[in-house]
Enzyme design. Structure first.
Site, PDB file in Angstrom:
ATOM      1  N   GLU A  95       0.702  -1.373   0.010  1.00 16.06           N
ATOM      2  CA  GLU A  95       0.042  -0.239   0.129  1.00 16.06           C
ATOM      3  C   GLU A  95       0.651   1.246  -0.040  1.00 16.06           C
ATOM      4  O   GLU A  95       0.389   2.294  -0.474  1.00 16.06           O
ATOM      5  CB  GLU A  95      -0.728   0.020   1.415  1.00 16.06           C
ATOM      6  CG  GLU A  95      -2.065  -1.139   1.102  1.00 16.06           C
ATOM      7  CD  GLU A  95      -2.995  -1.032   0.068  1.00 16.06           C
ATOM      8  OE1 GLU A  95      -3.241   0.327  -0.037  1.00 16.06           O
ATOM      9  OE2 GLU A  95      -3.290  -1.847  -0.537  1.00 16.06           O
TER      10      GLU A  95
ATOM     11  N   SER B 101     -53.038 -31.004  31.792  1.00 20.17           N
ATOM     12  CA  SER B 101     -52.938 -31.430  33.415  1.00 20.17           C
ATOM     13  C   SER B 101     -51.768 -31.118  34.066  1.00 20.17           C
ATOM     14  O   SER B 101     -51.553 -31.130  35.402  1.00 20.17           O
ATOM     15  CB  SER B 101     -52.779 -33.116  33.294  1.00 20.17           C
ATOM     16  OG  SER B 101     -54.251 -33.501  32.887  1.00 20.17           O
TER      17      SER B 101
END
Length: 773
Positions: free
Chosen positions: A88, A448
């Protein structure tokens, strides 16, 4: 004459230069005033994802657009620094923030082509762009980029600028910064990568989405070799290192976030919880959420629920191929594999296509299985397979077998009853297949499993576990064709006078209805609120005794925690603590404290605790726990006796037409609920009760986790006594009485002795219907 012309031209040029200089100075002043401050750049927060972990430190989930693992700027690997500079900005440590040569090359390209390309940007300029500017290609943005770069160089050291770049730059596949990219593409820390691997990463900033090694391996390799060449030219590599790096094949793969424990429903709950408290910054600040989930229990819950749903599905037969692939596609391997890859794997089940030979090709990698390697029975009875049929296959220790994605769904949740900490949660068969979290979102009838709360209200009004209710036909005025509601037992039979202990163990509907009628619907509904049920979801009629309320599996589990922990109402929780990116605790769950009195005062005095108030007398909680142990010992959940644990208690539940199947079970340390049903309620099928469809899931889970939980006796609370009673009448008898047993009672609710009982037992509380009993 010529001299006069020359002087005129010179004056014009000087004036033009002055005007240009003035314009440039003016533009600089205007732009400079509009530049953002860079003094705080050294401490600028870098977006880091939200991460979710189990209580024992296992990765669960990650949320956020930017995956980042910041690297320490003071200890960057030299090879990484060299590769980045070579790729870069080779003159990074020499220039003042901009590279005049690079800018001139970009300008020359503009003059030749008329195209303003991305170029001439130093590392400092890229930092300026990434932190402060957009990606648009304009002269104005470029000018601001240069000025910002100069200002950054004036305020930060070169090493600080390089560290910002290395941690900020986008490198494709949600990876921001080289720390995250190393993990994403190679699955290892940056410090362990080879020169060639680091060069591959260093080549990504130019075109991270287009040229990354996953999208374009050929282009990524070319770019890597270019970076290696630059490193060699700049003296960062010698001949041997350079040639070795060039010869190394690229091994990049997709090593994105991988969960160590599968808990996607929990992860989504955490994500929503964090956004509610921290806003969208929850995705960017690098928070680590430590949940209450136990990774081993979570894995056990995943396996148990899936096994239970697949077992149910096998009992109800094969529904056929999910689709059929055309004959032309079968003859083209590439197209065939693409068709298989279009079907996702679901909870470990892999899509496969049957060939004309009877063999199978399994996605996503195209593994070929000969017919004899795939067990089709018993699921495939009645199926006539054809070439091109696409089915799902399961693989386990026994090999491959035919399977299918269950239409039925389920939920499972486990928690610590004394703290409310959720230790395992599975909201469905597979999160990718259906993200609907049935543990917290599915409102279902509990059947139940609601009966213990009816019995709790009865104990509060003077009934005991030895009280006798007649299990006989009963009818109540109702809006029905014949004007009456006639509840029935599941078996369709009647059992006569029955003690409450036995009635609960055997889940007798008629006893529960008569008991609710005796206690009163209004009182019972009010009493049930203390367990955490919402009043608006409790029916105001006698059907409440049969569990026609509406509740989620988590709400039901929290209600059972009151019984399991001795009578205290705890609040379920799934987050233990939240840490910031530096490891500092920014939120911690209040510590649950079981509280008998002055709970509000305790909370006001100490914000770090969460008082769990007593809502059920300790004696009643103990009695209910004892009664629910009988459900396993000789009631509707006797298969659980195979666990050989004397400390287990629980309750089965089945709703009308077997639309819902439940089991809730616990000991002092762990409470868990299993639910099975269809998202759009319909019958599970004849015989698919809680004991058959849900209990095996709970047992599978408990088989895996109970070895780590030693048997812990439940302490007998003050005020609880035992007395010998007659099994038939529930009255106290002496030690010589036949057919008797010891029962638990609150000391103030002892039944009379058989000798003293010369008149019938007192009428129920609402005596106007006493003739029904």
């Amino acid at each position: 004459m010529f001299n006069s012309f020359l002087r005129t031209i010179t004056a014009v040029l000087v004036n033009l230069c002055l005007l240009a200089a003035l314009a440039g100075a003016g533009a600089y002043v205007v732009l400079e005033r509009r530049l953002p401050a860079v003094t705080q750049l050294a401490d600028a927060p870098l977006a880091q994802p939200l991460q979710v972990y189990s209580y024992d430190g296992m990765r669960i989930g990650e949320f956020g657009d930017q995956r980042r693992i910041p690297l320490d700027g003071n200890s960057l690997p030299p090879t990484l620094v060299h590769a980045v500079l070579a790729a870069e900005d080779a003159n990074f440590y020499a220039h003042p923030g901009f590279d005049a040569g690079g800018l001139l090359r970009a300008a020359w390209h503009l003059l030749r082509t008329g195209e303003l390309r991305q170029g001439g940007s130093t590392i400092t300029m890229q930092v300026a762009r990434n932190f402060f500017l957009s990606q648009e290609k304009t002269f104005l943005r470029k000018a601001r980029e240069i000025l910002l770069a100069i200002r950054i160089e004036q305020n930060l050291s070169k090493d600080q600028i390089l560290a910002l770049y290395i941690n900020k730059i986008f490198l494709g596949n949600r990876a921001y910064g080289f720390g995250a990219a190393a993990r994403t593409y190679y699955g290892r820390p940056i410090e362990t990568l080879t020169v060639a691997e680091i060069a591959t990463l260093a080549g990504l900033p130019k075109a991270p989405s287009r040229d990354n090694p996953l999208v374009n391996p050929r282009r990524a390799l070319q770019r890597r070799n270019y970076v290696l060449g630059r490193m060699y030219a700049l003296g960062y590599l010698d001949d041997t290192e350079y040639q070795q790096a060039l010869a190394q094949p690229d091994t990049a793969g997709h090593f994105g976030f991988e969960a160590q424990v599968e808990a996607p429903y929990v992860a989504e709950m955490v994500r929503a919880w964090m956004v509610e408290r921290f806003g969208t910054q929850a995705y960017e600040r690098g928070y680590r959420v430590i949940t209450t989930i136990d990774s081993q229990q979570q894995s056990a819950a995943n396996a148990a629920l899936r096994a239970g749903l697949l077992a149910y599905d096998r009992r109800h037969g094969f529904r056929g191929a999910v689709r059929r692939i055309a004959p032309d596609t079968l003859r083209r391997p590439a197209q065939l594999l693409a068709a298989l890859r279009a079907l996702p794997a679901v909870a470990g089940l892999q899509p496969a296509v049957r060939l004309a030979t009877g063999d199978f090709v399994v996605g996503p990698d195209g593994t070929r299985l000969v017919a004899s390697e795939v067990a089709l029975d018993p699921l495939a009875r009645g199926w006539r397979p054809a070439a091109g049929d696409v089915v799902y296959l399961a693989h386990d220790a026994k090999g491959w077998s035919l399977a299918q994605i269950p239409e039925v769904q389920g939920a499972f949740v486990a928690m610590q009853p004394e703290t409310g900490a959720i230790t395992a949660l599975v909201g469905g068969f597979d999160f990718q297949h259906s993200s609907f979290n049935r543990v917290v979102q599915a409102q279902r009838q509990p059947g139940s499993t609601f009966k213990p709360f009816i019995y709790a209200a009865a104990l509060a009004t003077g009934f005991t576990a030895a009280s006798v209710i007649n299990d006989a036909p009963v009818a109540f005025p109702a809006d029905t064709p014949d004007g009456y509601w006639r509840p029935e037992n599941y078996t369709g039979r009647f059992y006569g006078p029955t003690r409450l202990r036995e009635a609960l163990a055997q889940s007798r509907n008629l006893v529960s209805v008569r008991l609710l009628h005796a206690v009163g619907v209004d009182f019972t509904r009010s009493y049930c609120l203390r367990f955490g049920f919402g009043a608006e979801r409790l029916p105001n009629n006698l059907s409440l005794a049969l569990g026609t309320a509406s509740t989620t599996p988590l709400e039901l589990t929290a209600a059972y925690a009151v019984i399991a922990n001795g009578g205290y109402r705890v609040t379920p929780g799934f987050v233990d603590s939240v840490l910031d990116k530096d490891g500092n605790v920014v939120w911690r769950a209040p510590r649950t404290v079981l509280c008998d009195d002055a709970c509000d005062t305790a909370a006001e005095q100490d914000s770090t605790i969460a008082p769990a108030p007593r809502v059920l007398p300790a004696t009643d909680a103990y009695i209910l726990n004892s009664m629910l142990q009988d459900v396993i010992d000789h009631g509707t959940a006797t298969p659980a006796r195979s666990l050989r644990r004397p400390d287990l208690a629980g309750k089965t539940g089945t709703t009308n037409d077997e639309r819902d199947a439940w089991f809730v079970g616990f000991n002092r340390q762990l409470l868990a609920t299993a639910w099975v049903g269809f998202d759009q309620p319909r019958s599970l099928g004849k015989g698919e009760t809680g004991a058959r469809a849900a209990l095996p899931i709970w047992m599978d889970f408990m088989t895996r986790v109970l070895p780590a939980l030693p048997v812990t006796p439940r302490p007998i609370p003050a005020g609880l006594v035992s007395a010998r009673v007659d099994k038939r009448t529930g009255l106290r008898v002496d030690a010589t009485a036949p057919d008797s047993y010891f029962e638990w009672f609150s000391a103030d609710r002892l039944p009379p002795t058989a000798a003293a009982q010369t008149t019938p037992a007192a009428a129920p509380i609402e005596g106007t219907e006493s003739h029904l009993f």
